[in-house]
Scaffold this motif. Sequence first.
Motif, PDB file in Angstrom:
ATOM      1  N   SER A 263       9.367  -8.629  -0.574  1.00 46.73           N
ATOM      2  CA  SER A 263       9.110  -7.525  -1.638  1.00 46.73           C
ATOM      3  C   SER A 263       8.299  -6.634  -0.984  1.00 46.73           C
ATOM      4  CB  SER A 263       8.150  -8.643  -2.674  1.00 46.73           C
ATOM      5  OG  SER A 263       7.561  -7.760  -3.504  1.00 46.73           O
ATOM      6  N   ARG A 264       8.688  -5.350  -1.325  1.00 41.48           N
ATOM      7  CA  ARG A 264       8.104  -4.038  -0.888  1.00 41.48           C
ATOM      8  C   ARG A 264       7.591  -3.218  -1.681  1.00 41.48           C
ATOM      9  NH1 ARG A 264      12.910  -3.855   3.410  1.00 41.48           N
ATOM     10  NH2 ARG A 264      12.183  -5.505   4.928  1.00 41.48           N
ATOM     11  N   THR A 265       7.316  -3.807  -3.055  1.00 43.68           N
ATOM     12  CA  THR A 265       7.084  -2.909  -4.123  1.00 43.68           C
ATOM     13  C   THR A 265       5.513  -2.710  -4.268  1.00 43.68           C
ATOM     14  OG1 THR A 265       8.890  -3.686  -5.213  1.00 43.68           O
ATOM     15  CG2 THR A 265       7.170  -2.618  -6.648  1.00 43.68           C
ATOM     16  N   THR A 266       5.109  -1.648  -4.279  1.00 39.57           N
ATOM     17  CA  THR A 266       3.657  -1.262  -4.684  1.00 39.57           C
ATOM     18  C   THR A 266       3.508  -0.820  -6.165  1.00 39.57           C
ATOM     19  OG1 THR A 266       3.665   1.282  -4.222  1.00 39.57           O
ATOM     20  CG2 THR A 266       3.316  -0.385  -2.350  1.00 39.57           C
ATOM     21  N   ALA A 267       2.128  -0.342  -6.554  1.00 36.61           N
ATOM     22  CA  ALA A 267       2.067   0.150  -7.957  1.00 36.61           C
ATOM     23  C   ALA A 267       2.938   1.590  -8.116  1.00 36.61           C
ATOM     24  CB  ALA A 267       0.458   0.223  -8.317  1.00 36.61           C
ATOM     25  N   SER A 268       2.939   2.269  -6.871  1.00 43.48           N
ATOM     26  CA  SER A 268       3.438   3.732  -7.016  1.00 43.48           C
ATOM     27  C   SER A 268       4.766   3.792  -6.449  1.00 43.48           C
ATOM     28  CB  SER A 268       2.294   4.629  -6.490  1.00 43.48           C
ATOM     29  OG  SER A 268       2.185   4.172  -5.254  1.00 43.48           O
ATOM     30  N   GLY A 269       5.329   2.688  -6.016  1.00 46.67           N
ATOM     31  CA  GLY A 269       6.633   3.044  -5.454  1.00 46.67           C
ATOM     32  C   GLY A 269       7.206   2.032  -4.581  1.00 46.67           C
ATOM     33  N   TYR A 270       7.946   2.002  -3.559  1.00 44.99           N
ATOM     34  CA  TYR A 270       8.490   0.879  -2.844  1.00 44.99           C
ATOM     35  C   TYR A 270       8.890   1.345  -1.350  1.00 44.99           C
ATOM     36  CZ  TYR A 270      13.023   2.805  -4.088  1.00 44.99           C
ATOM     37  OH  TYR A 270      14.243   3.722  -4.359  1.00 44.99           O
TER      38      TYR A 270
ATOM     39  N   MET B  23      11.016   2.224   8.294  1.00 37.64           N
ATOM     40  CA  MET B  23      10.652   2.251   6.735  1.00 37.64           C
ATOM     41  C   MET B  23      10.471   3.589   6.181  1.00 37.64           C
ATOM     42  SD  MET B  23      11.097  -1.293   6.566  1.00 37.64           S
ATOM     43  CE  MET B  23      10.587  -1.520   4.902  1.00 37.64           C
ATOM     44  N   VAL B  24      10.951   3.410   4.972  1.00 36.43           N
ATOM     45  CA  VAL B  24      10.518   4.887   4.113  1.00 36.43           C
ATOM     46  C   VAL B  24      10.073   4.469   2.880  1.00 36.43           C
ATOM     47  CG1 VAL B  24      11.573   6.945   3.055  1.00 36.43           C
ATOM     48  CG2 VAL B  24      12.417   6.235   5.332  1.00 36.43           C
ATOM     49  N   PHE B  25       8.888   5.330   2.260  1.00 32.21           N
ATOM     50  CA  PHE B  25       8.482   4.889   1.212  1.00 32.21           C
ATOM     51  C   PHE B  25       9.015   5.870  -0.041  1.00 32.21           C
ATOM     52  CE2 PHE B  25       5.104   5.358  -2.185  1.00 32.21           C
ATOM     53  CZ  PHE B  25       4.924   4.032  -2.253  1.00 32.21           C
ATOM     54  N   TYR B  26       9.467   5.348  -1.098  1.00 29.42           N
ATOM     55  CA  TYR B  26       9.729   6.012  -2.102  1.00 29.42           C
ATOM     56  C   TYR B  26       9.030   5.968  -3.434  1.00 29.42           C
ATOM     57  CZ  TYR B  26      14.083   6.231   0.376  1.00 29.42           C
ATOM     58  OH  TYR B  26      15.225   6.476   1.429  1.00 29.42           O
ATOM     59  N   GLU B  27       8.511   7.143  -3.901  1.00 25.87           N
ATOM     60  CA  GLU B  27       7.472   6.974  -4.908  1.00 25.87           C
ATOM     61  C   GLU B  27       8.386   7.181  -6.231  1.00 25.87           C
ATOM     62  OE1 GLU B  27       3.754   9.062  -4.922  1.00 25.87           O
ATOM     63  OE2 GLU B  27       4.485  10.059  -3.050  1.00 25.87           O
ATOM     64  N   ARG B  28       7.887   6.498  -7.303  1.00 21.52           N
ATOM     65  CA  ARG B  28       8.450   6.238  -8.771  1.00 21.52           C
ATOM     66  C   ARG B  28       7.859   7.453  -9.453  1.00 21.52           C
ATOM     67  NH1 ARG B  28       8.421  -0.035  -9.912  1.00 21.52           N
ATOM     68  NH2 ARG B  28       8.022  -0.625  -8.039  1.00 21.52           N
TER      69      ARG B  28
ATOM     70  N   HIS C  15       0.817  -1.317   0.071  1.00 24.52           N
ATOM     71  CA  HIS C  15      -0.086   0.166  -0.127  1.00 24.52           C
ATOM     72  C   HIS C  15       0.748   1.216   0.191  1.00 24.52           C
ATOM     73  CE1 HIS C  15      -3.731  -2.185   0.774  1.00 24.52           C
ATOM     74  NE2 HIS C  15      -2.880  -2.887   1.741  1.00 24.52           N
ATOM     75  N   HIS C  16       0.356   2.258  -0.706  1.00 26.65           N
ATOM     76  CA  HIS C  16       0.924   3.527  -0.613  1.00 26.65           C
ATOM     77  C   HIS C  16       0.810   4.178   0.824  1.00 26.65           C
ATOM     78  CE1 HIS C  16       1.404   7.848  -1.342  1.00 26.65           C
ATOM     79  NE2 HIS C  16       2.270   7.425  -2.149  1.00 26.65           N
ATOM     80  N   PRO C  17       1.543   4.798   1.304  1.00 29.73           N
ATOM     81  CA  PRO C  17       1.415   5.513   2.804  1.00 29.73           C
ATOM     82  C   PRO C  17       0.124   6.353   2.942  1.00 29.73           C
ATOM     83  CG  PRO C  17       3.638   5.868   2.085  1.00 29.73           C
ATOM     84  CD  PRO C  17       2.830   5.293   0.918  1.00 29.73           C
ATOM     85  N   SER C  18      -0.452   6.829   1.920  1.00 29.06           N
ATOM     86  CA  SER C  18      -1.774   7.747   2.101  1.00 29.06           C
ATOM     87  C   SER C  18      -2.794   6.877   2.272  1.00 29.06           C
ATOM     88  CB  SER C  18      -1.801   8.606   0.986  1.00 29.06           C
ATOM     89  OG  SER C  18      -2.095   7.909  -0.486  1.00 29.06           O
TER      90      SER C  18
END
Length: 126
Positions: free
Chosen positions: A90-97, A121-126, A53-56
């Motif tokens: 695996s920590r990949t989402t559709a919009s980042g990782y 953990m930090v989320f990085y958007e693509r 999931h995206h953090p939002s």
Amino acid sequence: MAEHDVPDQLHTVVYRFYPTEEELISFYLSNKLQNHRTHDLHSVIPVVNVYEHHPSHLPKLAGELCKRDTEQWFFFVPRQQREAQGGRPSRTTASGYWKATGSPTYVYSSDNKVIGVKKTMVFYER
């Protein structure tokens, strides 16, 4: 009836859910792993694979006691098969990782024994 004479049944008690790290591990996680109080625990700390999931999106997935909190939410995250076998999850989402950052830190009990490890953990958007 005067404005200050509100019947007791109309008073609402509100509190915030701020468990200590020791409580999260020694009570909540321990009961979850032993299948005790599963319905109660799920309403407080649901099982969610946050890495999908995206953090939002996380606030709406939070447990009942954290729904209104804008700063922190608690989730049980299922361990992935390859992580359980020593691999990387695996920590990949559709919009980042999601990526672990910094060094893991130990969680100590009140009698100063190591009872867990905490990762940031930090989320990085693509």
